[in-house]
Scaffold this active site. Structure first.
Site, PDB file in Angstrom:
ATOM      1  N   TRP A   1       0.843  -1.197   0.000  1.00  0.00           N
ATOM      2  CA  TRP A   1       0.000   0.000   0.000  1.00  0.00           C
ATOM      3  C   TRP A   1       0.878   1.248   0.000  1.00  0.00           C
ATOM      4  CZ3 TRP A   1      -1.075  -4.311   3.034  1.00  0.00           C
ATOM      5  CH2 TRP A   1      -2.247  -4.993   2.692  1.00  0.00           C
ATOM      6  N   HIS A  36      -6.766   1.868   2.778  1.00  0.00           N
ATOM      7  CA  HIS A  36      -7.898   0.966   2.544  1.00  0.00           C
ATOM      8  C   HIS A  36      -8.945   1.190   3.632  1.00  0.00           C
ATOM      9  CE1 HIS A  36      -5.310  -2.329   4.784  1.00  0.00           C
ATOM     10  NE2 HIS A  36      -5.327  -1.188   5.405  1.00  0.00           N
ATOM     11  N   ARG A  93      -4.016   6.470  -2.175  1.00  0.00           N
ATOM     12  CA  ARG A  93      -2.705   5.832  -2.374  1.00  0.00           C
ATOM     13  C   ARG A  93      -1.821   6.707  -3.230  1.00  0.00           C
ATOM     14  NH1 ARG A  93      -4.177  -0.582  -2.966  1.00  0.00           N
ATOM     15  NH2 ARG A  93      -5.594  -0.559  -1.169  1.00  0.00           N
ATOM     16  N   VAL A 150      -6.066 -11.635   6.770  1.00  0.00           N
ATOM     17  CA  VAL A 150      -6.958 -12.792   6.599  1.00  0.00           C
ATOM     18  C   VAL A 150      -6.126 -14.065   6.442  1.00  0.00           C
ATOM     19  CG1 VAL A 150      -9.015 -11.668   5.680  1.00  0.00           C
ATOM     20  CG2 VAL A 150      -7.128 -12.182   4.138  1.00  0.00           C
TER      21      VAL A 150
HETATM   22  N1  PHE Z   1      -7.861  -4.061   2.253  1.00  0.00           N
HETATM   23  C1  PHE Z   1      -7.547  -4.890   1.113  1.00  0.00           C
HETATM   24  C2  PHE Z   1      -6.997  -3.995  -0.004  1.00  0.00           C
HETATM   25  O1  PHE Z   1      -7.023  -2.801   0.111  1.00  0.00           O
HETATM   26  C3  PHE Z   1      -8.758  -5.632   0.637  1.00  0.00           C
HETATM   27  C4  PHE Z   1      -9.227  -6.680   1.589  1.00  0.00           C
HETATM   28  C5  PHE Z   1     -10.160  -6.381   2.563  1.00  0.00           C
HETATM   29  C6  PHE Z   1      -8.733  -7.966   1.525  1.00  0.00           C
HETATM   30  C7  PHE Z   1     -10.599  -7.351   3.435  1.00  0.00           C
HETATM   31  C8  PHE Z   1      -9.161  -8.941   2.372  1.00  0.00           C
HETATM   32  C9  PHE Z   1     -10.089  -8.620   3.332  1.00  0.00           C
HETATM   33  O2  PHE Z   1      -6.509  -4.473  -0.999  1.00  0.00           O
END
Ligand code: PHE
Length: 354
Positions: free
Chosen positions: A159, A173, A199, A256
């Site tokens: 990111w 995010h 970003r 996750v």
């Molecule tokens: N936050 C991640 C992104 O910006 C997306 C995501 C959210 C992935 C929740 C898994 C679970 O790419």
């Protein structure tokens, strides 16, 4: 009280009645009234003559004249109102044709991202999700650490972050809201977050430094990947008004485990391959997975008791797909041509054409 005055007043009143009866227009009435009640009119002269009366009679005479005057004025104003009400109406007042089309009222249009936000809120709230929000300016704790991305973790490079002078950052995010929602509500939990993210990107037709994400989090006892797939499939099918196929591929996000990339069967070609899906029949759309135990712990939820899934997707990208927007830059440009008409909102998505 002099007989003479009484007589005079009776006469003026009679004259007033006579004039009222014969006047045909409001103007005529007005003239007649001033002839009687004006300074130089009959009543005016009577009032002026009070000075010639003996001192002790003056007050009573003045009062009598004024009573008569008020009475005459009332009679005139009644007559005027009656005449005005009966006056012929102007052409515009007279004709009303209910079969003519009404005036055209200019209508507003909706930004494609707003429209998709409303639709997702509608679809997910019917599944029991609560719409949640968080700040756009975040701490690195919420944006990274609490999401199992420690400072030394190479995943932070995933990111590209706008850092602020005060050591805060612009959220990269919507995932920090996962932690904020867990802190606020605990488990069980169903929330969605739709909001702006930032970003440090070089802008081109498909990248913007400011864009919208859509995040979801569901935590309860015994939540499994099957729940994740079912919710994703239903959500996309509702959004595109079309039965949508989905597939999971392994994907990496530190918050996750296991993590997936969820692909949607290409709606343009129905899976046979076209330029839009780079001839694969699938479109990469959603990052998702089962909430990492460290993240549950950061949100003060016991991972031994609860499990959950989380997903995140580029709302801006979905809006572009749904409404056939070719260049992401037009969405943040303020160009009114990027807006959609209200009737387009719930109609078939453009992507379904063909
Ligand atoms: N936050 C991640 C992104 O910006 C997306 C995501 C959210 C992935 C929740 C898994 C679970 O790419």
């Amino acid at each position: 009280m002099s007989e003479q005055l009484n007589d005079d007043l009776r006469k003026v009143t009679a004259e007033a009645e006579q004039l009222i009866a014969t006047a045909g227009t409001v103007d005529e009435l007005r003239q007649a009234e001033s002839r009687l009640t004006g300074k130089k009119g009959t009543l005016g002269q009577l009032l002026a003559s009070i000075g010639k009366l003996p001192k002790e009679d003056r007050a009573e005479a003045g009062q009598q004249i004024n009573v008569a005057k008020r009475d005459i004025e009332d009679k005139f104003s009644l007559a005027r109102a009656r005449l005005e009400a009966a006056a012929p109406k102007t052409a515009a007042e007279q004709t009303f044709d209910p079969t003519l089309p009404g005036p055209v009222v200019p209508r507003g249009s909706i930004h494609p991202v707003t429209s998709v936000i409303w639709e997702f809120e509608d679809i997910l709230s019917r599944l029991g999700f609560v719409v949640f929000g968080g700040p756009e300016m975040e701490t690195d704790y919420y944006n990274f650490d609490a999401l199992n991305i420690p400072e030394t973790h190479p995943a932070r490079d995933q990111w590209d972050t706008f850092w602020l002078d005060n050591d805060w950052l612009l959220r990269t995010h919507t995932s920090p809201c996962q932690i904020r929602a867990m802190e606020k509500y605990g488990a069980p939990l169903r929330v969605i977050v739709l909001g702006r993210c930032f970003r440090y990107e070089t802008e081109d037709a498909s990248h913007a430094n400011t864009f919208h994400q859509f995040e979801g989090l569901m935590i309860d006892r015994d939540i499994s990947i099957a729940n994740l797939v079912a919710v994703m499939k239903l959500m996309l099918s509702e959004l595109f008004h079309h039965e949508v196929k989905v597939r999971l591929r392994p994907g990496f996000f530190p918050f996750v485990e296991p993590g997936f990339e969820l692909d949607m069967g290409c709606l343009l070609c129905g899976g046979s391959g076209c330029p839009a899906c780079k001839h694969s029949g699938w479109m990469e759309l959603i990052g998702c997975g089962m909430v990492h135990p460290n993240v549950l712990r950061a949100g003060k939820i016991d991972p031994e008791q609860y499990t959950g899934f989380a997903f995140g997707l580029g709302l801006t990208r979905v809006a572009m797909m749904k409404y056939g927007v070719a260049d992401i830059r037009s969405l943040n440009s303020g160009d009114l041509r990027a807006l959609i008409r209200p009737e387009q909102r719930f109609g078939p998505a453009i992507i379904e054409k063909e």
